[in-house]
Design an enzyme around this catalytic site. Sequence first.
Site, PDB file in Angstrom:
ATOM      1  CG  ASN A 146      21.280  16.166  22.053  1.00  0.00           C
ATOM      2  OD1 ASN A 146      22.403  16.564  21.749  1.00  0.00           O
ATOM      3  ND2 ASN A 146      21.098  15.068  22.786  1.00  0.00           N
ATOM      4  CB  ILE A 151      31.721  16.651  21.962  1.00  0.00           C
ATOM      5  CG1 ILE A 151      31.507  17.790  20.941  1.00  0.00           C
ATOM      6  CG2 ILE A 151      31.341  17.079  23.370  1.00  0.00           C
ATOM      7  CD1 ILE A 151      32.350  19.033  21.139  1.00  0.00           C
ATOM      8  NE  ARG A 154      24.209   8.044  25.815  1.00  0.00           N
ATOM      9  CZ  ARG A 154      23.916   6.861  25.267  1.00  0.00           C
ATOM     10  NH1 ARG A 154      23.525   5.868  26.026  1.00  0.00           N
ATOM     11  NH2 ARG A 154      24.049   6.682  23.969  1.00  0.00           N
ATOM     12  CB  SER A 203      27.854  16.462  13.190  1.00  0.00           C
ATOM     13  OG  SER A 203      29.206  16.079  13.111  1.00  0.00           O
ATOM     14  N   GLY A 207      16.851  13.332  23.726  1.00  0.00           N
ATOM     15  CA  GLY A 207      18.070  12.570  24.027  1.00  0.00           C
ATOM     16  C   GLY A 207      18.850  13.201  25.166  1.00  0.00           C
ATOM     17  CB  SER A 208      17.974  15.525  27.719  1.00  0.00           C
ATOM     18  OG  SER A 208      16.609  15.235  27.789  1.00  0.00           O
ATOM     19  CE1 TYR A 262      26.035  11.454  13.936  1.00  0.00           C
ATOM     20  CE2 TYR A 262      27.870  12.651  12.949  1.00  0.00           C
ATOM     21  CZ  TYR A 262      27.004  12.437  14.008  1.00  0.00           C
ATOM     22  OH  TYR A 262      27.124  13.207  15.143  1.00  0.00           O
ATOM     23  CE  LYS A 308      24.113  14.454  13.875  1.00  0.00           C
ATOM     24  NZ  LYS A 308      23.131  14.813  14.902  1.00  0.00           N
TER      25      LYS A 308
HETATM   26  N1  LIG Z   1      29.872  13.484  20.700  1.00  0.00           N
HETATM   27  C1  LIG Z   1      30.294  14.126  19.637  1.00  0.00           C
HETATM   28  O1  LIG Z   1      31.497  14.251  19.390  1.00  0.00           O
HETATM   29  C2  LIG Z   1      29.299  14.753  18.691  1.00  0.00           C
HETATM   30  C3  LIG Z   1      29.791  15.515  17.635  1.00  0.00           C
HETATM   31  C4  LIG Z   1      28.918  16.113  16.757  1.00  0.00           C
HETATM   32  C5  LIG Z   1      27.549  15.955  16.935  1.00  0.00           C
HETATM   33  N2  LIG Z   1      27.087  15.195  17.955  1.00  0.00           N
HETATM   34  C6  LIG Z   1      25.626  15.052  18.070  1.00  0.00           C
HETATM   35  O2  LIG Z   1      25.214  15.466  19.362  1.00  0.00           O
HETATM   36  C7  LIG Z   1      24.071  14.711  19.748  1.00  0.00           C
HETATM   37  C8  LIG Z   1      24.324  14.072  21.119  1.00  0.00           C
HETATM   38  O3  LIG Z   1      25.460  13.248  21.012  1.00  0.00           O
HETATM   39  P1  LIG Z   1      26.169  12.548  22.258  1.00  0.00           P
HETATM   40  O4  LIG Z   1      27.597  12.472  21.931  1.00  0.00           O
HETATM   41  O5  LIG Z   1      25.725  13.186  23.511  1.00  0.00           O
HETATM   42  O6  LIG Z   1      25.569  11.080  22.097  1.00  0.00           O
HETATM   43  P2  LIG Z   1      25.026  10.038  23.160  1.00  0.00           P
HETATM   44  O7  LIG Z   1      24.980   8.731  22.436  1.00  0.00           O
HETATM   45  O8  LIG Z   1      25.753  10.136  24.430  1.00  0.00           O
HETATM   46  O9  LIG Z   1      23.527  10.552  23.408  1.00  0.00           O
HETATM   47  C9  LIG Z   1      22.547  10.457  22.416  1.00  0.00           C
HETATM   48  C10 LIG Z   1      21.196  10.565  23.067  1.00  0.00           C
HETATM   49  O10 LIG Z   1      20.183  10.421  22.045  1.00  0.00           O
HETATM   50  C11 LIG Z   1      19.246   9.436  22.471  1.00  0.00           C
HETATM   51  N3  LIG Z   1      18.673   8.754  21.322  1.00  0.00           N
HETATM   52  C12 LIG Z   1      19.352   8.116  20.337  1.00  0.00           C
HETATM   53  N4  LIG Z   1      18.472   7.579  19.468  1.00  0.00           N
HETATM   54  C13 LIG Z   1      17.224   7.878  19.924  1.00  0.00           C
HETATM   55  C14 LIG Z   1      15.914   7.610  19.459  1.00  0.00           C
HETATM   56  N5  LIG Z   1      15.693   6.899  18.355  1.00  0.00           N
HETATM   57  N6  LIG Z   1      14.867   8.073  20.169  1.00  0.00           N
HETATM   58  C15 LIG Z   1      15.060   8.776  21.298  1.00  0.00           C
HETATM   59  N7  LIG Z   1      16.281   9.081  21.789  1.00  0.00           N
HETATM   60  C16 LIG Z   1      17.353   8.628  21.105  1.00  0.00           C
HETATM   61  C17 LIG Z   1      20.053   8.499  23.345  1.00  0.00           C
HETATM   62  O11 LIG Z   1      19.204   7.725  24.195  1.00  0.00           O
HETATM   63  C18 LIG Z   1      20.943   9.480  24.105  1.00  0.00           C
HETATM   64  O12 LIG Z   1      20.244  10.037  25.203  1.00  0.00           O
HETATM   65  C19 LIG Z   1      23.816  13.692  18.637  1.00  0.00           C
HETATM   66  O13 LIG Z   1      22.846  14.195  17.752  1.00  0.00           O
HETATM   67  C20 LIG Z   1      25.160  13.624  17.945  1.00  0.00           C
HETATM   68  O14 LIG Z   1      25.046  13.212  16.603  1.00  0.00           O
HETATM   69  C21 LIG Z   1      27.928  14.584  18.844  1.00  0.00           C
END
Ligand SMILES: NC(=O)c1ccc[n+]([C@@H]2O[C@H](COP(=O)([O-])OP(=O)(O)OC[C@H]3O[C@@H](n4cnc5c(N)ncnc54)[C@H](O)[C@@H]3O)[C@@H](O)[C@H]2O)c1
Length: 245
Positions: A90, A188, A18, A142, A15-16, A155, A159
């Site tokens: 991720n 975040i 973005r 998370s 998931g890199s 979720y 997590k």
């Molecule tokens: N943003 C926050 O506040 C926050 C807080 C705690 C944990 N997280 C965790 O951090 C990680 C990244 O979050 P983010 O905020 O950057 O989210 P985001 O939605 O910007 O990015 C998520 C990424 O995962 C990919 N993805 C999702 N489902 C997929 C699948 N089935 N197969 C392949 N790729 C897939 C997406 O294409 C994207 O690149 C996640 O695991 C999220 O749960 C985020």
Amino acid sequence: MFKKDFKNQTVLVTGSSRGIGLAVAHAFDDLGAQLILHGRSAIPADVLDSFHQKPMTVEFDVANTEETEAQIKDLYKRPDFPGIDILVNNAGITKDQIAIGMSPADFAAVINTNLTGAFNVTQPIFKKMVRQKHGDIINMSSVVGLMGNIGQVNYAAAKAGLIGMTKTLAKEGARRNIRVNAIAPGMIVSDMTDALSEDAKANVLGNVPLARFGLAEEVAETAVFLASNEYITGQTIVVDGGLYI
Ligand SMILES: NC(=O)c1ccc[n+]([C@@H]2O[C@H](COP(=O)([O-])OP(=O)(O)OC[C@H]3O[C@@H](n4cnc5c(N)ncnc54)[C@H](O)[C@@H]3O)[C@@H](O)[C@H]2O)c1
């Protein structure tokens, strides 16, 4: 700052394309590592161009066990493939709803992507890490997996499950020189949190002692720290501005 030389390390971040995943990939790239970027679909050209070292790419849906296994198998067969030293699980999604209103499909989708998806990616790579006698795995959990959150029963379960998976793999991997840790970010700044209503954002912010959302780069720094320190395994580092105090 870091003793470890990342110049000969290869890092796969799921998931890199973005958000946090991209920030983690950039942090390792800045330290000279070779990156393998992953997305469900092709990584955009501008993302690829933002790296110092040209990244390799791989595409699959982490929730699809067969597709994931096949794509990882193919990756290891590529002539230019250097192996994976560091895996960052991720990729993740949210499908929020209070428990009494949540559909079984939305519950399953989040578990399948966030928990089973991480296992789908980890299992074939863990086998290779056992053979190469080293490896480092970082799971993006998370703070919600530690404290629960209204509207996120799926979720939070996924997590929290990742933290259990982290501890188990840390025990199974330790004798083989494989370390496994987790990061538990709070709120975040990202597409995931941009989607929240202003009310929901204000509500969370009121509970963050440092009174701001975190930056993806601050999570990325933690991933680099965990990959650098070779005496930490089985731990979950909370990066949440104090939300979980
Ligand atoms: N943003 C926050 O506040 C926050 C807080 C705690 C944990 N997280 C965790 O951090 C990680 C990244 O979050 P983010 O905020 O950057 O989210 P985001 O939605 O910007 O990015 C998520 C990424 O995962 C990919 N993805 C999702 N489902 C997929 C699948 N089935 N197969 C392949 N790729 C897939 C997406 O294409 C994207 O690149 C996640 O695991 C999220 O749960 C985020």
